[in-house]
Design an enzyme around this catalytic site. Structure first.
Site, short mmCIF file in Angstrom:
data_model
loop_
_atom_site.label_atom_id
_atom_site.label_comp_id
_atom_site.label_asym_id
_atom_site.label_seq_id
_atom_site.Cartn_x
_atom_site.Cartn_y
_atom_site.Cartn_z
N HIS A 175 0.83 -1.21 0.00
CA HIS A 175 0.00 0.00 0.00
C HIS A 175 0.86 1.25 0.00
CE1 HIS A 175 1.05 -0.47 4.23
NE2 HIS A 175 0.78 0.81 4.40
N ASP A 206 0.39 5.00 1.89
CA ASP A 206 -0.43 5.38 3.03
C ASP A 206 -1.59 6.30 2.65
OD1 ASP A 206 1.04 3.88 4.84
OD2 ASP A 206 2.43 5.52 5.29
N HIS A 238 4.69 0.31 0.27
CA HIS A 238 5.42 -0.50 1.25
C HIS A 238 4.57 -1.65 1.76
CE1 HIS A 238 3.58 2.90 3.41
NE2 HIS A 238 3.43 2.08 4.43
N ARG A 267 4.31 5.83 14.01
CA ARG A 267 4.45 6.64 12.79
C ARG A 267 3.92 8.04 13.02
NH1 ARG A 267 0.70 4.83 7.96
NH2 ARG A 267 -0.50 6.71 8.34
O1 AKG Z 1 5.02 -1.79 10.28
C1 AKG Z 1 5.68 -1.39 9.34
O2 AKG Z 1 6.85 -1.68 9.14
C2 AKG Z 1 5.05 -0.46 8.34
C3 AKG Z 1 3.69 -0.06 8.78
C4 AKG Z 1 3.03 0.86 7.81
O3 AKG Z 1 2.49 0.46 6.83
C5 AKG Z 1 3.07 2.28 8.11
O4 AKG Z 1 3.61 2.68 9.13
O5 AKG Z 1 2.56 3.05 7.28
FE FE2 Z 2 1.77 2.12 5.67
#
Ligand code: AKG
Ligand code: FE2
Length: 288
Positions: free
Chosen positions: A103, A105, A257, A272
């Site tokens: 995806h 974000d 990602h 995040r």
């Molecule tokens: O958990 C992760 O490494 C990535 C998670 C994710 O998709 C994000 O933080 O946007």
């Molecule tokens: Fe993400």
């Protein structure tokens, strides 16, 4: 082979042919304005940056985000870490916080984020690597006729598939001046022109793109499957094995990602913060 170069006073170790860089001489909590300006430029150039051995906590992560751009609240449907940190989106495996679908974000809103800054808070002993795909390299390596076709397409992005259940169970959040009580699908160009570089990328993702507008369902499925297979070719991917203290930063306008879910019942927690972005623009709008 890795290539080590000094770019604008940063020690930048490139990690792949197209994207990804490790920056080894920056302490994000104490960096000067000049260093952060170089980090911001490196983010657009390398698309995903890794900073080992950092000492961020929730307060300093939010502060860093504010110095690099404008922060959004945590997520349109997920509330922040706590009352003091409404900007922190916590992904906790113990609370179903997984990201094992490719995806980009929050593309299911009109103004998807510019980028994200992710900190490893608790890691499993093995597994839980995160992968980033370079959507500009993927666009560039399509054949010219398929690029020309993609340039003309528009896609619908719908957050309900990933987030509808969560929204129904727990309610939404405040995001971009509105309270999210439902998720309305939005349209974005299939090819996005990067607002800072003018480079084109394939701006569709399996997490949130529901279909291509104005074509048959079979055509939409076939086109999206071909784009996804191409985006996630191994040469378009950089994979990161996390260590305590790691911080990753990505340009959400030119990457996708995926976080591997391969650590059984071990707990994995990531925090995040998310930088506010703008309305994606396609090649047609640029051409006038
Ligand atoms: O958990 C992760 O490494 C990535 C998670 C994710 O998709 C994000 O933080 O946007
Ligand atoms: Fe993400």
């Amino acid at each position: 082979m890795t290539l080590t170069t000094a770019t604008r006073a940063l020690a930048v170790e490139r990690l792949g042919a197209y994207h990804g860089a490790r920056i080894t001489d920056v302490d994000l909590a104490s960096a000067s304005d000049e260093t952060l300006a170089a980090v911001r430029a490196a983010l657009v150039e390398h698309k995903v940056l890794f900073f080992p051995a950092q000492s961020l906590d929730p307060d300093s992560q939010v502060l860093l985000g504010r110095r690099l751009g404008e922060l959004t609240p945590s997520h349109p449907v997920v509330r922040g870490l706590d009352d003091e940190h409404p900007e922190i989106y916590s992904l906790d495996a113990a609370d179903n916080g997984f990201a094992d679908t490719w995806h980009t974000d929050v593309t299911f809103v009109r103004r998807p984020p510019l980028g994200s800054i992710l900190r490893a808070v608790q890691l499993p002993p093995l597994g839980g690597d995160t992968n980033w795909a370079d959507a500009e390299a993927a666009y560039a390596s399509l054949s010219a006729p398929v690029r020309a076709l993609a340039d003309q397409l528009t896609a619908v992005h719908d957050g309900n598939r990933e987030w509808g259940y969560h929204l129904a169970q727990r309610g939404g959040n405040q995001w971009e001046d509105c309270e999210y009580t439902r998720l309305e699908p939005v349209e974005h160009p299939v090819v996005r022109v990067h607002p800072e570089t003018g480079r084109r990328s394939l701006f569709v993702n399996p997490g949130f793109t529901s279909h291509i507008a104005g074509v048959s369902e079979a055509e939409s499925r076939g086109l999206l499957d071909a784009f996804y297979a191409h985006l996630t070719k191994p040469e378009h991917i950089v994979r990161h094995r996390w260590a305590a203290g790691d911080v990753a930063m990505w340009d959400n306008r030119s990457t996708l990602h995926y976080a591997n879910r391969d650590y059984g019942d071990f707990r994995r927690i990531m925090h995040r913060v998310t930088l506010r972005g703008d309305v994606p623009v396609g090649p047609a709008a640029i051409a006038g």
